[in-house]
Design a protein around this motif. Structure first.
Motif: not given
Length: 123
Positions: A60-62, A75-77, A80-82
């Motif tokens: 996703t970042a790429a 932070s990304h995870l 996403l509530d992971i």
């Protein structure tokens, strides 16, 4: 077994719906987990939820021309509530890096190894 929500006329789905559509269709995911599973297997790694999510975060970042370090992936995870610990994310990144799936860049960010990227995109 009797289900009061199903019609009693012998049909198996409520009127106006189809069994193959809906919110729970696995094909609606952003990136195909199957592609990531095959990638992990080709590197001799077992599939785990955290590995799938970490690689998906890097993909996703790429796509957004961004790079993520450990904190960025964590932070990304969390967004996403992971709920994974920072240490767990760091250890997965280190393991994926040592196996050659991802690379650690000079700025301490991570990205998919070119060979892994090509494998995911069928090149």
């Amino acid at each position: 077994m009797y289900n009061s929500q199903l019609p009693t006329d012998g049909s198996t789905a409520p009127m106006g719906t189809s069994m193959g559509s809906g919110l729970f269709n696995p094909r609606t995911e952003r990136h195909s987990n199957e592609r990531i599973r095959v990638l992990l297997k080709s590197f001799g790694l077992r599939t785990s939820l955290i590995r799938l999510k970490v690689i998906d975060a890097l993909l996703t970042a790429a796509e957004s021309d961004r790079s993520l370090g450990v904190r960025g992936v964590h932070s990304h995870l969390l967004d996403l509530d992971i709920p994974l610990s920072f240490l767990s994310v760091r250890e997965v990144l280190k393991r994926l890096c040592s196996e050659g799936v991802i690379t650690l860049n000079p700025d301490k960010s991570y990205s998919l190894h070119p060979q892994a990227f090509a494998a995911l995109h069928g090149e």
